[in-house]
Design an enzyme around this catalytic site. Structure first.
Site, PDB file in Angstrom:
ATOM      1  N   GLY A  19      -4.821  -0.641  -4.770  1.00 38.39           N
ATOM      2  CA  GLY A  19      -5.626  -1.822  -5.009  1.00 38.39           C
ATOM      3  C   GLY A  19      -5.191  -2.977  -4.117  1.00 38.39           C
ATOM      4  N   SER A  20      -6.105  -3.902  -3.852  1.00 33.21           N
ATOM      5  CA  SER A  20      -5.734  -5.121  -3.140  1.00 33.21           C
ATOM      6  C   SER A  20      -5.104  -6.094  -4.136  1.00 33.21           C
ATOM      7  CB  SER A  20      -6.960  -5.741  -2.482  1.00 33.21           C
ATOM      8  OG  SER A  20      -7.441  -4.873  -1.473  1.00 33.21           O
ATOM      9  N   GLY A  21      -4.547  -7.187  -3.611  1.00 31.34           N
ATOM     10  CA  GLY A  21      -3.878  -8.144  -4.479  1.00 31.34           C
ATOM     11  C   GLY A  21      -2.368  -8.021  -4.426  1.00 31.34           C
ATOM     12  N   HIS A  22      -1.864  -7.027  -3.638  1.00 33.15           N
ATOM     13  CA  HIS A  22      -0.425  -6.813  -3.513  1.00 33.15           C
ATOM     14  C   HIS A  22       0.080  -7.168  -2.119  1.00 33.15           C
ATOM     15  CE1 HIS A  22      -0.935  -4.741  -7.250  1.00 33.15           C
ATOM     16  NE2 HIS A  22      -1.595  -3.739  -6.719  1.00 33.15           N
TER      17      HIS A  22
ATOM     18  N   LYS B 187       1.291   5.320  -5.020  1.00 30.41           N
ATOM     19  CA  LYS B 187       1.965   4.715  -6.166  1.00 30.41           C
ATOM     20  C   LYS B 187       1.451   5.390  -7.441  1.00 30.41           C
ATOM     21  CE  LYS B 187       0.910   0.306  -5.269  1.00 30.41           C
ATOM     22  NZ  LYS B 187      -0.105   0.633  -4.230  1.00 30.41           N
TER      23      LYS B 187
ATOM     24  N   ASP C 140      -5.035   5.889  -8.811  1.00 31.02           N
ATOM     25  CA  ASP C 140      -4.584   6.167  -7.452  1.00 31.02           C
ATOM     26  C   ASP C 140      -4.335   7.660  -7.266  1.00 31.02           C
ATOM     27  OD1 ASP C 140      -3.853   3.328  -8.166  1.00 31.02           O
ATOM     28  OD2 ASP C 140      -3.386   3.276  -6.038  1.00 31.02           O
TER      29      ASP C 140
ATOM     30  N   HIS D 102      -0.001  -5.511 -11.799  1.00 32.36           N
ATOM     31  CA  HIS D 102      -1.455  -5.628 -11.954  1.00 32.36           C
ATOM     32  C   HIS D 102      -1.853  -6.653 -13.003  1.00 32.36           C
ATOM     33  CE1 HIS D 102      -0.815  -1.678 -10.100  1.00 32.36           C
ATOM     34  NE2 HIS D 102      -1.867  -2.031  -9.405  1.00 32.36           N
TER      35      HIS D 102
END
Lengths: 332, 207
Positions: free
Chosen positions: A53-56, A104, A109, A218
């Site tokens: 996911g994006s945001g990391h 991960k 995922d 998250h």
């Protein structure tokens, strides 16, 4: 919600356009949503890709480049990429020597990467999957989806990336990636929640004098909530969780990362690192390499994660090997 | 069920998801990562586009296309799980017009696909907790002589009750499992979207 956005629906596309504009060393395919190296590699080497996911950020796109990843496939915010994207990244990274997927350990995922690996296999690309599951806040039991993959991802991508760069074969690259993961433990604490652009509200409400202990990346609540304590005490809790899961001997050499979750000043990260290093010094454990900064973030969450890897000589040598990516760069 | 009814079902799901996006996101925010509503909306909106493009002859074609589109557009665990379910349902509906018995076996195939991929069992606080009682209620109604519409209506009620029952469960699969006992007291977002999918089927079969 106050964020720099044009629209919550276009946050990923707009951010990828910016990434492309900022880093000429990267090639960003806005249609397939994959990030690859703009230049090479031009020889047969094992490909290394990751995604999530994006945001990391800077994970994973910021780790694409010589000595680390060949490609990254970012999903929507906190959402795993879809199989088509992962397959596109796998094809882009394939130089005929096979491709390692660094995944991960999250249910979504794992499923999406598994589907992509099957599709890649149908096309004749040999894929090895390495799961990262270093977060000791979650017990690996039949009552959970297993440990989460967090900070150790950076160690795995750096060390396996260097091994691929020096010409190791597919199984060799996968093997060291698994070894780094097995030798790494992480624990995280949050002072505030974070807000995804799509939801517009914080993931949880936390009073001013409380912290979430054992959080993931998250925005979900942690394992438990505690009263805010001094940094020394919070670090003691985290290090206790890490070291009781993987006891270390005075002879051990470690790579230690103190990672900001997105909204923590570097001043505080260094303060935390000081406490971590004091705990390890007290036990006679050598801190051989260090990383302090924002590497695996959770949007704007104020918080910190600590990752300790018990490193052997080969891991340390590969850690020191040259790397040239937007977020990690040394020796070149 | 013919191709037109299958299309109507997918359209009804898309409308229901659209209406409940915020609810799904808030449920997911409590025990997950607050993306279920947005992901499902993006997925079913992509399904409407994908179905608009092509004439599809059988309900199976419509639902296989729906499943493939969900896998390509949703992400997370919901994409592969719902995508595999719809593909499995679609593969079991090859003819131009399926009877209620055939729909039952197709729905059962979908549940099997979800359980195989997610390795979840009833009580884990997942999609399975709404899907399993829905299929059982559908079957029960057929045994008792009901038709497709009655079976779908009972399935929807059972799915909704199943989703509500997840509130007291502790999650053992997916991201909510990381919370341990703190996941108790919140309704599962995946079971909730499953209930919406069965409610949509009930709505279109009575038309």
């Amino acid at each position: 919600m106050k964020k720099f956005l044009n629209s919550p629906d276009t946050v990923l596309a707009d951010a990828l356009a910016g990434l492309a504009a900022a880093h000429p060393d990267l090639s960003v395919d806005l249609d397939q949503r994959i990030i690859t190296r703009a230049h090479g590699p031009h020889r047969a080497k094992v490909g290394l890709i990751s995604g999530g996911g994006s945001g990391h950020e800077p994970l994973h796109g910021g780790f694409v480049g010589a000595g680390m990843l060949d490609a990254a496939c970012p999903g929507e915010v906190f959402t795993s990429p879809v199989p088509d994207q992962i397959l596109a990244a796998t094809r882009a990274a394939d130089r005929g020597a096979g491709v390692v997927h660094i995944v991960k350990n999250y249910t979504g995922d794992v499923m999406n990467f598994q589907m992509a690996a099957e599709l890649a296999g149908d096309e004749g690309i040999a894929v090895r999957t390495v799961l990262v599951d270093d977060d000791v806040a979650v017990q690996d039991s039949t009552y959970t989806a297993g440990r989460r993959g967090t900070g150790a991802t950076v160690f795995v991508e750096k060390i396996a990336g260097a091994h691929a760069e020096e010409g190791a074969d597919l199984d060799g690259v996968a093997e060291i990636a698994r070894r780094v993961n097995a030798a790494s433990r992480s624990f995280a604490v949050a002072l505030t929640a974070c807000t995804t652009p799509a939801s517009g509200r914080p993931g949880f409400d936390l009073p001013d004098d409380e912290i979430e202990v054992g959080v993931g990346i998250h925005g979900e609540p942690g394992r438990r909530r505690e009263k805010l304590a001094g940094a020394k005490e919070i670090v003691a809790t985290a290090m206790d969780a890490i070291l009781s899961d993987q006891p270390l001997d005075p002879a051990d050499r470690t790579i230690v990362m103190v990672n900001g979750l997105g909204g923590t000043p570097l001043l505080e990260l260094y303060l935390v690192f000081g406490e971590v290093s004091a705990v390890l010094a007290d036990k006679g454990i050598t801190v051989a390499r260090t990383l302090v900064g924002n590497y695996v973030t959770s949007l704007e969450m104020a918080g910190v994660s600590i990752t300790v890897c018990r490193a052997d000589e080969q891991m340390l040598a590969l850690w020191d090997a040259p790397v040239r990516t937007p977020a990690l760069r040394w020796g070149c | 069920m013919d191709a037109a009814l299958a299309r109507a079902w997918v359209q009804a799901i898309a409308a229901a998801i659209d209406e409940h996006t915020d609810q799904l996101t808030q449920l997911d925010s409590a025990i997950g990562d607050a993306d279920h509503g947005a992901n499902m909306r993006r997925g079913f909106s992509a399904c409407l586009d994908a179905l608009a493009d092509t004439p599809l002859e059988t309900p199976g074609d419509v639902l296989v296309r729906t499943g493939a589109t969900l896998i390509s557009s949703v992400g997370g665990a919901a994409g592969p799980l719902y995508g595999s379910a719809f593909r499995a349902i679609g593969r079991a509906l090859a003819g131009p017009d399926a009877g209620a018995e055939q729909v039952l076996s197709a729905l059962t195939e979908g549940l099997t696909a979800v359980k195989r991929l997610g390795a979840a069992v009833p009580g884990d606080k997942t999609i399975v907790d709404a899907y399993t009682p829905a299929v059982a209620a559908f079957e029960q109604e057929l045994w008792e002589g009901g038709g497709l519409a009655a079976a779908a209506a009972h399935a929807a009620e059972a799915a909704e009750a199943g989703a509500r029952a997840t509130t007291t469960m502790q999650a053992r699969k997916g991201r909510a499992s990381y919370l341990g006992p703190r996941s108790v007291g919140h309704q599962d977002p995946g079971a909730t979207s499953t209930a919406l999918i069965f409610r949509a089927l009930a709505e279109v079969t009575v038309r």
